[in-house]
Design an enzyme around this catalytic site. Structure first.
Site, mmCIF file in Angstrom:
data_model
loop_
_atom_site.group_PDB
_atom_site.id
_atom_site.type_symbol
_atom_site.label_atom_id
_atom_site.label_comp_id
_atom_site.label_asym_id
_atom_site.label_seq_id
_atom_site.Cartn_x
_atom_site.Cartn_y
_atom_site.Cartn_z
ATOM 1 N N ASP A 76 0.860 -1.175 0.000
ATOM 2 C CA ASP A 76 0.000 0.000 0.000
ATOM 3 C C ASP A 76 0.901 1.230 0.000
ATOM 4 O O ASP A 76 1.593 1.502 0.987
ATOM 5 C CB ASP A 76 -0.890 -0.004 1.237
ATOM 6 C CG ASP A 76 -1.890 1.139 1.244
ATOM 7 O OD1 ASP A 76 -1.901 1.928 0.275
ATOM 8 O OD2 ASP A 76 -2.664 1.248 2.215
ATOM 9 N N GLU A 126 -1.570 -1.247 -3.833
ATOM 10 C CA GLU A 126 -2.744 -0.487 -3.401
ATOM 11 C C GLU A 126 -2.465 1.010 -3.507
ATOM 12 O O GLU A 126 -1.433 1.490 -3.039
ATOM 13 C CB GLU A 126 -3.100 -0.865 -1.961
ATOM 14 C CG GLU A 126 -4.360 -0.206 -1.435
ATOM 15 C CD GLU A 126 -4.801 -0.762 -0.096
ATOM 16 O OE1 GLU A 126 -5.370 0.022 0.691
ATOM 17 O OE2 GLU A 126 -4.576 -1.957 0.174
ATOM 18 N N ASP A 180 -8.274 2.054 -2.923
ATOM 19 C CA ASP A 180 -8.590 2.361 -1.526
ATOM 20 C C ASP A 180 -9.098 3.796 -1.439
ATOM 21 O O ASP A 180 -10.268 4.032 -1.184
ATOM 22 C CB ASP A 180 -7.351 2.155 -0.650
ATOM 23 C CG ASP A 180 -7.588 2.534 0.809
ATOM 24 O OD1 ASP A 180 -8.720 2.929 1.155
ATOM 25 O OD2 ASP A 180 -6.644 2.453 1.609
ATOM 26 N N LYS A 226 -12.918 -0.345 3.316
ATOM 27 C CA LYS A 226 -12.616 0.207 4.641
ATOM 28 C C LYS A 226 -13.939 0.303 5.413
ATOM 29 O O LYS A 226 -14.682 1.272 5.271
ATOM 30 C CB LYS A 226 -11.949 1.574 4.503
ATOM 31 C CG LYS A 226 -10.430 1.518 4.536
ATOM 32 C CD LYS A 226 -9.845 2.908 4.620
ATOM 33 C CE LYS A 226 -8.427 2.909 5.129
ATOM 34 N NZ LYS A 226 -7.495 2.130 4.322
ATOM 35 N N SER A 263 -9.294 -0.107 9.489
ATOM 36 C CA SER A 263 -8.243 0.769 9.980
ATOM 37 C C SER A 263 -7.584 0.233 11.237
ATOM 38 O O SER A 263 -8.215 -0.472 12.034
ATOM 39 C CB SER A 263 -8.822 2.162 10.266
ATOM 40 O OG SER A 263 -7.842 3.013 10.811
ATOM 41 N N CYS A 264 -6.332 0.632 11.409
ATOM 42 C CA CYS A 264 -5.578 0.264 12.601
ATOM 43 C C CYS A 264 -6.160 0.882 13.863
ATOM 44 O O CYS A 264 -5.886 0.415 14.968
ATOM 45 C CB CYS A 264 -4.118 0.677 12.438
ATOM 46 S SG CYS A 264 -3.920 2.421 11.977
#
Length: 407
Positions: free
Chosen positions: A236, A271, A305, A329, A358-359
């Site tokens: 990414d 990505e 993305d 996402k 997401s983290c």
């Protein structure tokens, strides 16, 4: 289902995400070390500083028949860019829940999850609140039917596919080497995803640093893996190739050929190789790049993305023929019913799906994401939350294994 199921109480409690909000716009324009990000003022709406602790609202729903069910309202790390909703503040979320969610749900008789979420789509709520609310409500319906959440989704969408283990994709963050090695030890199907927020150091003036990294990665796969382990190298780059090569699709195609050769024999996904100023421009650029890759028989797969935020956005990318896969996402779509639709529609269109997010998410949202993956069977699921990777792998894998054990 238990008859006359009604919601008796709703609670909202401030919580914390598993990683940090990051002002990507500022990071794209300036190289800022991680320790300085905490104190560097942000120029992006909603941010105070370039890096902040992510905020969450845990939303609990109580029914006398099922007890308490919880979900977490949370956004994404790179909020407020590429058409995304602005950064989520817990205080705003709690205010929305008190104003709109509690009056809507209090003493409401429940019918089906799908119908209820269609009603909630019309409420004036942030996507983060709708995301957490959908997690809570899906758990309520699962409890009411004495089933797992993936079974509720399959029943309501008329899905009959028997759940199988979904390949797991890791995300290394800035710890690009040590976390990649953790992924290799855990035999993840895709890695390292990575994080490009410092183009000069992580990619290089002509892409030389990224090439050096993938050469190292290919060697590590051989050294730490075995002959039966054949992961996808998924990179990414957050539009970095467009910056380095001035959005020249031919030059990027030549560079991706070098990436493909460096990763051989492992397949490659890129990505957000290009990032336009809007969705139309991004699709045009990616479509042009894909045509060049196909002309030159370069097998690198392109993943969307940025600007693929809503269900309609995702379908726009898929129908355009610009990409081979879309990163879904989940918080950006709001209610998880939209993520269900996204996976199912991508499969119909023959486009791959990375069910991600997401983290900054939490253990609750990550576990519910696994339930969505088991019901819909995407191409891969992102291990989350956080950037430590060990925790994300165990949360994702354990939830999957526990659920599959009961199939």
């Amino acid at each position: 289902m238990k008859k006359n199921l009604r919601i008796a109480e709703v609670r909202a409690i401030e919580g914390q995400g598993a990683y940090y909000y990051e002002d990507f716009t500022t990071l794209r324009n300036h190289s800022i070390s991680e320790d300085k990000r905490w104190v560097t003022p942000s120029s992006t709406e909603g941010f105070r500083f370039v890096r902040e602790i992510a905020e969450v609202v845990s939303l609990g729903i109580y029914c006398e028949e099922t007890g308490w069910s919880w979900g977490d309202c949370v956004g994404v790390s790179y909020s407020g860019k590429s058409g995304r909703e602005k950064l989520f503040r817990a205080s705003d979320g709690i205010a929305q829940i008190k104003k709109s969610v509690i009056p809507f749900l209090k003493n409401k008789e429940l019918t089906t999850f799908r119908n209820l979420m269609a009603e909630i789509d019309h409420l004036e709520l942030s996507l983060a609140v709708k995301y957490g609310l959908s997690q809570s409500l899906l758990q309520v319906f699962a409890f009411a039917h004495s089933e797992q959440p993936w079974q509720t989704l399959q029943r309501e969408w008329g899905l009959v596919e028997v759940p199988q283990a979904v390949p797991i994709q890791g995300s290394s963050g800035n710890q690009r080497e040590v976390n990649a090695e953790k992924m290799l030890r855990n035999r993840l199907a895709g890695l390292p995803h990575g994080q490009v927020d410092d183009i000069p150091n992580q990619v290089g003036a002509q892409g030389e640093n990224l090439l050096g990294y993938v050469n190292w990665l290919r060697k590590q796969i051989g050294d730490l893996g075995d002959k039966n382990y054949h992961p996808v190298i998924h990179l990414d780059v957050h539009g970095a190739l467009g910056v380095v090569f001035n959005d020249d699709a031919k030059k990027i195609g030549e560079y991706l050929k070098r990436i493909e050769e460096s990763c051989y024999p492992y397949p490659v996904r890129i990505e957000s190789g290009l990032l336009g100023s809007n969705q139309t421009e991004t699709i045009f650029q990616l479509k042009e790049l894909r045509a060049i890759l196909e002309q030159r028989n370069i097998k690198v797969q392109l993943v969307a993305d940025e600007w693929a935020n809503t269900l309609s956005d995702i379908l726009e990318f898929a129908r355009s023929g610009a990409v081979h896969m879309v990163h879904i996402k989940m918080p950006d779509l709001g209610g998880i019913h939209h993520s269900v639709e996204a996976v199912l529609n991508l499969k119909k269109l023959g486009v791959g799906s990375l069910l991600g997010g997401s983290c900054v998410e939490t253990d609750l949202s990550a576990r519910m994401s696994v339930q969505v993956a088991l019901a819909t069977q995407p191409t891969a699921i992102l291990a989350k939350p956080g950037m430590g990777i060990d925790e994300a792998i165990q949360i994702t894998r354990n939830e999957m294994n526990r659920s599959l054990a009961l199939v």
